[in-house]
Design an enzyme around this catalytic site. Structure first.
Site, PDB file in Angstrom:
ATOM      1  N   ASP A  30      -7.103  13.344 -25.180  1.00  0.00           N
ATOM      2  CA  ASP A  30      -7.234  11.951 -24.740  1.00  0.00           C
ATOM      3  C   ASP A  30      -6.615  11.070 -25.824  1.00  0.00           C
ATOM      4  O   ASP A  30      -7.237  10.794 -26.852  1.00  0.00           O
ATOM      5  CB  ASP A  30      -8.714  11.620 -24.527  1.00  0.00           C
ATOM      6  CG  ASP A  30      -8.899  10.210 -23.970  1.00  0.00           C
ATOM      7  OD1 ASP A  30      -7.933   9.419 -24.001  1.00  0.00           O
ATOM      8  OD2 ASP A  30     -10.021   9.911 -23.516  1.00  0.00           O
TER       9      ASP A  30
ATOM     10  N   GLU B 266      -0.464   4.933  -0.485  1.00  0.00           N
ATOM     11  CA  GLU B 266      -1.200   6.176  -0.736  1.00  0.00           C
ATOM     12  C   GLU B 266      -0.262   7.379  -0.657  1.00  0.00           C
ATOM     13  O   GLU B 266       0.597   7.446   0.222  1.00  0.00           O
ATOM     14  CB  GLU B 266      -2.326   6.336   0.287  1.00  0.00           C
ATOM     15  CG  GLU B 266      -3.515   5.455  -0.022  1.00  0.00           C
ATOM     16  CD  GLU B 266      -4.643   5.630   0.986  1.00  0.00           C
ATOM     17  OE1 GLU B 266      -4.514   6.459   1.894  1.00  0.00           O
ATOM     18  OE2 GLU B 266      -5.639   4.909   0.833  1.00  0.00           O
TER      19      GLU B 266
ATOM     20  N   TYR C 233       0.840  -1.205   0.000  1.00  0.00           N
ATOM     21  CA  TYR C 233       0.000   0.000   0.000  1.00  0.00           C
ATOM     22  C   TYR C 233       0.867   1.243   0.000  1.00  0.00           C
ATOM     23  O   TYR C 233       1.826   1.325   0.754  1.00  0.00           O
ATOM     24  CB  TYR C 233      -0.928   0.020   1.224  1.00  0.00           C
ATOM     25  CG  TYR C 233      -2.372   0.029   0.795  1.00  0.00           C
ATOM     26  CD1 TYR C 233      -2.938   1.179   0.264  1.00  0.00           C
ATOM     27  CD2 TYR C 233      -3.151  -1.120   0.861  1.00  0.00           C
ATOM     28  CE1 TYR C 233      -4.244   1.176  -0.191  1.00  0.00           C
ATOM     29  CE2 TYR C 233      -4.452  -1.132   0.414  1.00  0.00           C
ATOM     30  CZ  TYR C 233      -5.003   0.023  -0.113  1.00  0.00           C
ATOM     31  OH  TYR C 233      -6.291   0.010  -0.575  1.00  0.00           O
TER      32      TYR C 233
ATOM     33  N   LYS D 180      -3.193   0.187 -24.687  1.00  0.00           N
ATOM     34  CA  LYS D 180      -3.640   0.051 -26.079  1.00  0.00           C
ATOM     35  C   LYS D 180      -2.398   0.046 -26.987  1.00  0.00           C
ATOM     36  O   LYS D 180      -1.584  -0.858 -26.858  1.00  0.00           O
ATOM     37  CB  LYS D 180      -4.662   1.138 -26.390  1.00  0.00           C
ATOM     38  CG  LYS D 180      -5.911   0.971 -25.504  1.00  0.00           C
ATOM     39  CD  LYS D 180      -6.981   2.009 -25.706  1.00  0.00           C
ATOM     40  CE  LYS D 180      -8.104   1.815 -24.690  1.00  0.00           C
ATOM     41  NZ  LYS D 180      -9.138   2.876 -24.767  1.00  0.00           N
TER      42      LYS D 180
ATOM     43  N   ARG E 233      -2.855  -2.769 -18.093  1.00  0.00           N
ATOM     44  CA  ARG E 233      -4.053  -1.927 -17.996  1.00  0.00           C
ATOM     45  C   ARG E 233      -3.792  -0.861 -16.951  1.00  0.00           C
ATOM     46  O   ARG E 233      -3.511  -1.164 -15.794  1.00  0.00           O
ATOM     47  CB  ARG E 233      -5.250  -2.760 -17.586  1.00  0.00           C
ATOM     48  CG  ARG E 233      -5.627  -3.780 -18.600  1.00  0.00           C
ATOM     49  CD  ARG E 233      -7.036  -4.241 -18.389  1.00  0.00           C
ATOM     50  NE  ARG E 233      -7.937  -3.463 -19.190  1.00  0.00           N
ATOM     51  CZ  ARG E 233      -8.320  -3.810 -20.413  1.00  0.00           C
ATOM     52  NH1 ARG E 233      -7.850  -4.891 -20.967  1.00  0.00           N
ATOM     53  NH2 ARG E 233      -9.164  -3.070 -21.084  1.00  0.00           N
TER      54      ARG E 233
ATOM     55  N   THR F 239      -4.520   5.882 -21.712  1.00  0.00           N
ATOM     56  CA  THR F 239      -4.403   4.551 -21.141  1.00  0.00           C
ATOM     57  C   THR F 239      -2.997   4.060 -21.465  1.00  0.00           C
ATOM     58  O   THR F 239      -2.302   4.634 -22.307  1.00  0.00           O
ATOM     59  CB  THR F 239      -5.422   3.568 -21.753  1.00  0.00           C
ATOM     60  OG1 THR F 239      -5.205   3.521 -23.177  1.00  0.00           O
ATOM     61  CG2 THR F 239      -6.852   3.988 -21.476  1.00  0.00           C
TER      62      THR F 239
END
Ligand code: PLP
Length: 454
Positions: free
Chosen positions: A238, A94, A92, A267, A273, A264
């Protein structure tokens, strides 16, 4: 044997994971049926959860044996798979490197810094945030950073080639904000920049989105940048679909024109991902705050590592060649399809993507895509601009070359691909299931010479 059975009703995908997992388990260990093809190998999963392992091996085989023409998909390298399957998933973190809310970051911090630095170098941007979980939350972070609920936002309409998160009605972005939508010209199929400018002047949007999911032509970032500056809007480019082409120099970059670049990573960029937001130093704080704590909690460190690997790969000369080959293949496929009478939106392509209007073939996009899948040719049905049919039963199919180019296919193979598509669409129109099965066998045989990465 299958004669008389309508392929349209043929179940090509399992209805539920549980049921097919059970079915797969009944077939016995994967090794009995075929050599394991998944890379990296998954021997532990195979012994502890054979049903699930069988499904993953099945998907690996499917990806090996079909011509994958969905323009948003690709094959990642084994190195990317290794990074995303690593122990980094246990941690973790954050916050951001050097400013975390948990201890134990001495390896995670440099992993994220490496990804950030590689993104900045590859795209020549001042700031990169590599934490967005995917493209949709990345776009939402742009709204959070620069707009208030109810503000006008200008984006391309979904049926014209935009993305859900550019203010389409069924997306939160279309209900929490006041969406204004531009489209493409009926005569050319291309973005109508006069319309964009008129709408921007009249509606004074806080945000303008350019880029989309079904745009076969170069995005004119400079023109969008001018319009955004004139009306005082933040321009978000985008580049989810074309990031790899931009990184490889096969599409112009939005740097210098857009205030924020959203992408992203899975692609054409060929990573795991995930997503990234890039911007100038001036917007860095707003973007970082919007991603965390504005929208997200802990970053997915295993994904961050995979992104770092993909960015390293994308900085190599081989990736430049890849990006240009993707475009060359799409243009060769477009030419071959045109020769066979297919009607292409805008008449062709500048990038990795081809939008085919099947109206003149007397079949809808959905049954055509279904039949193509049976024939080992994977694509998706798609609306075409001014589509008279419904989004769930539209007139078109969307094709792309990123995945087949990763397999090593070149321009010389594209006429054969067009022949297969032509035969499959014709067979779909007449319900000739045997023809589809024959094509699938030919595709499988031909692809055997082009191994998947690993
Ligand atoms: C794919 C895509 C997205 C969303 O990405 P997800 O990871 O599926 O959420 C956003 N914008 C565009 C233009 C895309 O093509």
């Amino acid at each position: 044997m299958r004669a008389g059975r309508d392929w349209r009703n043929r179940k090509v995908e399992p209805t539920t994971g549980e049921r097919s997992a059970t079915a797969a388990a009944r077939l016995g260990p994967v090794a009995d049926r075929s050599p394991p093809v998944h890379a990296p190998p998954i021997p532990h999963l195979t012994s502890t959860d054979p049903a699930l392992a069988a499904l993953i091996e099945g998907e690996a085989l499917r990806q090996r044996d079909t011509l994958r023409l969905i323009p948003s998909e690709n094959y990642v390298s084994v190195a990317v798979l290794e990074a995303t399957g690593s122990v980094l998933t246990n941690k973790y973190s954050e916050g951001y490197a050097g400013r975390r809310y948990y201890e134990g970051q001495r390896f995670v911090d440099p992993v994220e810094t490496l990804a950030v630095d590689r993104a900045r170098a590859l795209f020549t941007v001042e700031h990169a945030n590599v934490q967005p979980y995917s493209g949709s939350p990345a776009n939402l972070a742009a709204y959070l950073a620069f707009a208030q609920p109810g503000d006008a936002v200008l984006g391309m309409a979904l049926p014209m080639g935009g993305h859900l998160t550019h203010g389409w009605s069924v997306s939160a972005t279309g209900t929490w904000f006041r969406p204004v939508r531009y489209g493409v010209r009926r005569d050319s199929g291309r973005v109508d920049l006069d319309e964009v400018r008129d709408l921007a002047r009249r509606e004074r949007p806080k945000l303008i989105f350019c880029g989309g999911t079904a745009i076969p032509r170069t995005v004119d970032f400079a023109a969008f940048g001018e319009i955004a500056r004139e009306v005082g809007a933040v321009l978000v480019a985008d580049i989810a679909h074309i990031a790899g082409l931009i990184a490889g120099g096969a599409h112009p970059s939005p740097v210098g024109h857009a205030d924020v670049i959203s992408t992203t990573t899975h692609k054409t960029l060929r990573g795991p991902r995930g997503a990234m937001l890039m911007c100038s130093a001036a917007h860095a704080k707003a973007i970082d705050r919007a991603v965390f704590p504005g929208l997200q909690g802990g970053p997915h460190n295993h994904t961050t590592a995979g992104i770092a690997v993909a960015l390293h790969e994308a900085a190599q000369p081989a990736f430049r060649a890849y990006a240009h080959q993707v475009v060359a293949n799409a243009q060769a496929l477009a030419a071959a399809l045109r020769e066979r009478g297919f009607d292409l939106v805008t008449g062709g392509t500048d990038n990795h993507l081809i939008l085919v209007d099947l109206t003149n073939r007397g079949i809808g996009g959905k049954p055509a895509a279904r039949a193509m899948d049976t024939a080992g040719l994977e694509c998706n049905y798609n609306t075409v601009p001014y589509d008279p049919r419904t989004p769930f039963d539209p007139s078109g199919i969307r094709l792309g070359t990123p995945a087949v180019t990763t397999r090593g296919l070149t321009e010389e193979h594209m006429p054969q691909v067009a022949v297969w598509i032509d035969r499959a669409v014709s067979a779909a129109a007449t319900g000739d299931e045997a023809a589809l099965d024959r094509i699938a066998a030919e595709v499988r045989d031909r692809l055997a010479a082009y191994p998947v990465p690993g």
